[in-house]
Write an enzyme that holds these catalytic residues in place. Structure first.
Site, mmCIF file in Angstrom:
data_model
loop_
_atom_site.group_PDB
_atom_site.id
_atom_site.type_symbol
_atom_site.label_atom_id
_atom_site.label_comp_id
_atom_site.label_asym_id
_atom_site.label_seq_id
_atom_site.Cartn_x
_atom_site.Cartn_y
_atom_site.Cartn_z
ATOM 1 N N LYS A 22 0.832 -1.213 0.000
ATOM 2 C CA LYS A 22 0.000 0.000 0.000
ATOM 3 C C LYS A 22 0.859 1.253 0.000
ATOM 4 C CE LYS A 22 -1.674 1.470 4.105
ATOM 5 N NZ LYS A 22 -1.345 2.849 4.496
ATOM 6 N N ASN A 23 1.853 1.291 0.898
ATOM 7 C CA ASN A 23 2.608 2.529 1.070
ATOM 8 C C ASN A 23 3.626 2.791 -0.037
ATOM 9 O OD1 ASN A 23 1.083 3.058 3.276
ATOM 10 N ND2 ASN A 23 2.658 2.537 4.785
ATOM 11 N N ARG A 93 -4.938 10.406 4.690
ATOM 12 C CA ARG A 93 -3.902 11.418 4.835
ATOM 13 C C ARG A 93 -2.897 11.393 3.684
ATOM 14 N NH1 ARG A 93 -2.520 13.771 9.104
ATOM 15 N NH2 ARG A 93 -0.429 13.668 8.261
ATOM 16 N N CYS A 117 -4.808 12.322 13.324
ATOM 17 C CA CYS A 117 -5.551 11.073 13.217
ATOM 18 C C CYS A 117 -5.343 10.292 14.494
ATOM 19 C CB CYS A 117 -5.128 10.286 11.989
ATOM 20 S SG CYS A 117 -3.495 9.607 12.137
ATOM 21 N N ARG A 122 0.427 14.478 13.285
ATOM 22 C CA ARG A 122 0.879 14.266 11.910
ATOM 23 C C ARG A 122 0.819 15.514 11.015
ATOM 24 N NH1 ARG A 122 -1.267 8.563 9.846
ATOM 25 N NH2 ARG A 122 0.618 8.652 8.609
ATOM 26 N N ASP A 307 4.831 0.489 12.038
ATOM 27 C CA ASP A 307 3.649 -0.195 11.500
ATOM 28 C C ASP A 307 3.545 -1.659 11.954
ATOM 29 O OD1 ASP A 307 2.888 2.109 10.266
ATOM 30 O OD2 ASP A 307 3.621 1.553 8.284
ATOM 31 N N VAL A 329 8.066 6.949 16.933
ATOM 32 C CA VAL A 329 7.740 7.661 15.686
ATOM 33 C C VAL A 329 6.465 8.500 15.832
ATOM 34 C CG1 VAL A 329 7.238 7.396 13.230
ATOM 35 C CG2 VAL A 329 8.916 5.894 14.323
ATOM 36 N N ARG A 399 -8.503 -0.650 4.796
ATOM 37 C CA ARG A 399 -7.637 0.364 4.187
ATOM 38 C C ARG A 399 -6.276 -0.235 3.838
ATOM 39 N NH1 ARG A 399 -6.464 4.945 7.745
ATOM 40 N NH2 ARG A 399 -5.158 5.250 5.945
HETATM 41 N N1 EPU Z 1 6.204 14.779 10.805
HETATM 42 C C1 EPU Z 1 6.270 16.108 11.084
HETATM 43 N N2 EPU Z 1 6.184 17.012 10.041
HETATM 44 C C2 EPU Z 1 6.034 16.619 8.755
HETATM 45 C C3 EPU Z 1 5.979 15.248 8.472
HETATM 46 C C4 EPU Z 1 6.066 14.337 9.517
HETATM 47 O O1 EPU Z 1 6.393 16.507 12.248
HETATM 48 O O2 EPU Z 1 5.961 17.484 7.876
HETATM 49 C C5 EPU Z 1 6.303 13.777 11.901
HETATM 50 C C6 EPU Z 1 5.051 12.929 12.072
HETATM 51 O O3 EPU Z 1 4.069 13.585 12.839
HETATM 52 C C7 EPU Z 1 5.591 11.684 12.744
HETATM 53 C C8 EPU Z 1 6.997 11.562 12.125
HETATM 54 O O4 EPU Z 1 7.277 12.824 11.559
HETATM 55 O O5 EPU Z 1 5.710 11.869 14.130
HETATM 56 C C9 EPU Z 1 7.118 10.515 11.032
HETATM 57 O O6 EPU Z 1 6.019 10.588 10.162
HETATM 58 P P1 EPU Z 1 6.119 10.318 8.607
HETATM 59 O O7 EPU Z 1 5.968 11.593 7.875
HETATM 60 O O8 EPU Z 1 7.316 9.488 8.306
HETATM 61 O O9 EPU Z 1 4.810 9.439 8.386
HETATM 62 P P2 EPU Z 1 3.928 9.447 7.074
HETATM 63 O O10 EPU Z 1 4.794 9.677 5.919
HETATM 64 O O11 EPU Z 1 2.739 10.304 7.275
HETATM 65 C C10 EPU Z 1 4.208 6.924 6.462
HETATM 66 C C11 EPU Z 1 3.301 5.743 6.289
HETATM 67 C C12 EPU Z 1 2.759 5.321 7.644
HETATM 68 C C13 EPU Z 1 3.948 4.945 8.531
HETATM 69 C C14 EPU Z 1 4.921 6.129 8.636
HETATM 70 C C15 EPU Z 1 6.182 5.823 9.418
HETATM 71 C C16 EPU Z 1 2.443 6.093 4.067
HETATM 72 C C17 EPU Z 1 1.289 6.440 3.193
HETATM 73 N N3 EPU Z 1 2.226 6.116 5.381
HETATM 74 O O12 EPU Z 1 3.410 7.951 7.049
HETATM 75 O O13 EPU Z 1 1.956 4.182 7.425
HETATM 76 O O14 EPU Z 1 3.501 4.603 9.823
HETATM 77 O O15 EPU Z 1 5.300 6.555 7.314
HETATM 78 O O16 EPU Z 1 6.850 4.755 8.854
HETATM 79 O O17 EPU Z 1 3.519 5.787 3.586
HETATM 80 C C18 EPU Z 1 0.244 2.645 7.914
HETATM 81 O O18 EPU Z 1 0.475 2.099 6.818
HETATM 82 O O19 EPU Z 1 -0.512 2.125 8.789
HETATM 83 C C19 EPU Z 1 0.855 3.925 8.211
HETATM 84 C C20 EPU Z 1 0.385 4.744 9.161
#
Ligand code: EPU
Length: 420
Positions: A22-23, A93, A117, A122, A307, A329, A399
Site C-alpha cells: 500500500k505505502n 492522509r 488522526c 501528523r 507499522d 515515531v 484500508r
Molecule cells: N512529521 C512532522 N512534520 C512533517 C511530516 C512528519 O512533524 O511534515 C512527523 C510525524 O508527525 C511523525 C513523524 O514525523 O511523528 C514521522 O512521520 P512520517 O511523515 O514518516 O509518516 P507518514 O509519511 O505520514 C508513512 C506511512 C505510515 C507509517 C509512517 C512511518 C504512508 C502512506 N504512510 O506515514 O503508514 O507509519 O510513514 O513509517 O507511507 C500505515 O500504513 O498504517 C501507516 C500509518
C-alpha cells in the site's frame, strides 16, 4: 458497517501470497501525475486507500482504467483540476502525496490539509517547507495548502526529522525541477526506494534512495511507463506474527525477506524458527510453544517499523515473560492496548512504552479497531483468545489488508465477516 468474528485457539498452518505494498502504491500512483503519457502500474493491492486515490485522481480529470488483475492505467494528460478536496483527504492522509507532483507538473495545487488522526497530530510542515525552499509560493489557510510556482528550482533540503511521505513528496517534485536537489536526512524506507525506481523508469535521475542522502537531477519531462509495485512488508510481518502467536507454521510467498530484517530478528528472539528464500519466508514455532516476550523500540527504517508495533504488542500479550515496546515515531499509537486489556491482557502504559506481562490465555471480547495496524493487532489477539472476538470498525483494516479474512482462513483460522 461490518465486523469480523474470530474464534481463537487454532495454530495457523499453510501458505499465502503477499499483495503489493500500500505505502508504495500510493506514492507511485501520485507520481504517475508527473508523466506526459499514461503509466501502467501492476501489483496494486485492492484496498480502500487505493480506491480513494483513484477517486481523487478521477475527480481531477485523470483517465483511469483498471483491469481484473488490478493493473491500473493512469493517464494524467486529461487532468483539468489540480485540486484535492477535504472530503477525500480527510479519509486518507496520504492524499497529501499529490501536492509535489501537481505543483511540479502543472504549476499549481490546492490540497486540503490532512488533520490529525488516531495515531498522532501528523503535521505536513516539512513537505511545505521543502517545496517553499524549491521556490514555490505556498499559502496555508482555510484548511488548504495552496501552492503555485513557475518551475521549481533544485535546492539542498535538510529534513528536521525523518519523514516518509515528506521525502517522497519532495523527491517527486524535484524530479521535474530545474537543477539538482539534495535531500539530507531522507527516509530510507523500501517504499521510498520503490518510488525512486518508478521515477527513474519514467526518465528521472534519482540517486541514493535507500540512504539518508538522495540526489535528484531535475529533468524537463517524464514519460509514462510500466511498473510493478513491491510486495508489502507490513502485511508480510503481520502474517508472520499470526503464525508465531498461534504456535503454527506459515509460508509467506511473493514477498521480499531482506526488507524485514528487524522484524525477523524479533520473531527469532521470540522463539520462531525462520527460513527464507528469494521471495518467501517460512515461520515455525518449534514444539508449538508460547512465544517469549520481546522488547523493542520503533524507529525509521532500517529500525523496527512503527507499522509492526501493535502486532508485537499482541504477541507479547500472550508470551512468556515481560516485554517492553517503545514507540518513538508517533506520539499516540497505543490505542490497541486498552482493547487488549479488555481481552485480559496485562499491559501497562508508561509514557511511550507498553510494558506487557504475558498471560496464558486471552479471552474473546467485543473490541473496536481505531486505526489500521491497531485493528490488525486485535485480529491477531482474537486468533489466540478463548471464545469469540468481535472486531468492530473494520473499515480501518480494509484500508491496508487485502482480503484479510480470506488469507487467514486459508491458514486455517476461523474468521468471518458479518454485517454489524
Ligand atoms: N512529521 C512532522 N512534520 C512533517 C511530516 C512528519 O512533524 O511534515 C512527523 C510525524 O508527525 C511523525 C513523524 O514525523 O511523528 C514521522 O512521520 P512520517 O511523515 O514518516 O509518516 P507518514 O509519511 O505520514 C508513512 C506511512 C505510515 C507509517 C509512517 C512511518 C504512508 C502512506 N504512510 O506515514 O503508514 O507509519 O510513514 O513509517 O507511507 C500505515 O500504513 O498504517 C501507516 C500509518
Amino acid at each position: 458497517m461490518e465486523r469480523l468474528i474470530i474464534a481463537g485457539g487454532d495454530p495457523l498452518e499453510g501458505s499465502i501470497r503477499i499483495s503489493g505494498a500500500k505505502n508504495a502504491a500510493l506514492p507511485i500512483l501520485a507520481a504517475s501525475l508527473l508523466g506526459d503519457g499514461p503509466s501502467f502500474i501492476s501489483n496494486i493491492p485492492h484496498l480502500h486507500d487505493i480506491t480513494t486515490t483513484m477517486e481523487l485522481l478521477g475527480r481531477m480529470g485523470v483517465g483511469l482504467t483498471v483491469d481484473e488483475r488490478m493493473c491500473i492505467e493512469v493517464d494524467p494528460t486529461t487532468l483539468t483540476d489540480p485540486f484535492a478536496p477535504y472530503d477525500l483527504v480527510k479519509t486518507m492522509r496520504a492524499s497529501i502525496l499529490v501536492l509535489g507532483p501537481l505543483l511540479a507538473r502543472f504549476g499549481r495545487a490546492d490540497v486540503s490539509l490532512p488533520g490529525g488522526c488516531a495515531i498522532g497530530t501528523r503535521p505536513v510542515n516539512l513537505h511545505v517547507e521543502g517545496l517553499r525552499a524549491m521556490g514555490a509560493e505556498i499559502d496555508v489557510s482555510g484548511g488548504y495548502v495552496r501552492a503555485r510556482c513557475k518551475r521549481l528550482r533544485g535546492a539542498r533540503l535538510i529534513m528536521d526529522l525523518v519523514t516518509v511521505t515528506g521525502t517522497e513528496n519532495l523527491m517527486m517534485a524535484a524530479s521535474l525541477a530545474e537543477g539538482e536537489t539534495v535531500i539530507e536526512n531522507a527516509a530510507r524506507e523500501p517504499e521510498v526506494v520503490d518510488l525512486a525506481d518508478y521515477l527513474n523508469a519514467m526518465g528521472a535521475h534519482v540517486e541514493g534512495a535507500g540512504t539518508d542522502t538522495i540526489r535528484i537531477q531535475g529533468v524537463e519531462r517524464l514519460a509514462g511507463t510500466h511498473y510493478a509495485v513491491l510486495p508489502d512488508r507490513v502485511e508480510t510481518g503481520t502474517y508472520l506474527v499470526a503464525g508465531a502467536i498461534t504456535g503454527g507454521r506459515v509460508l509467506i510467498k511473493d514477498t521480499r525477506p531482506p526488507l524485514l530484517e528487524a522484524v525477523i530478528a524479533k520473531l527469532e528472539e521470540a522463539g520462531a524458527r525462520i527460513r527464507s528464500g528469494d521471495d518467501w519466508i517460512e515461520l515455525a514455532m518449534p514444539g508449538a510453544k508460547r512465544p517469549r516476550a520481546v522488547s523493542l523500540r520503533t524507529a525509521p527504517y532500517p529500525g523496527f517499523p512503527t507499522d509492526m508495533q501493535a502486532q508485537f504488542c499482541a504477541l507479547n500479550a500472550v508470551a512468556e515473560g515481560v516485554g517492553m515496546v517503545s514507540e518513538t515515531v508517533f506520539e499516540n499509537r497505543f490505542m490497541h492496548v486498552n482493547e487488549m486489556q479488555r481481552m485480559g491482557a496485562d499491559i501497562r502504559l508508561e509514557g511511550r512504552t507498553a510494558v506487557s506481562t504475558g498471560v496464558d490465555r486471552l479471552t474473546g471480547a467485543p473490541v473496536m479497531a481505531t486505526d489500521l495496524r491497531a485493528s490488525a493487532s486485535l485480529v491477531l489477539a482474537g486468533l489466540v483468545a478463548d471464545g469469540e472476538t468481535y472486531v468492530d470498525r473494520i473499515y480501518h483494516i480494509d484500508r491496508g489488508y487485502e482480503c484479510i479474512e480470506e488469507k487467514l482462513a486459508q491458514l486455517g483460522a476461523r474468521i468471518r465477516r458479518v454485517p454489524a
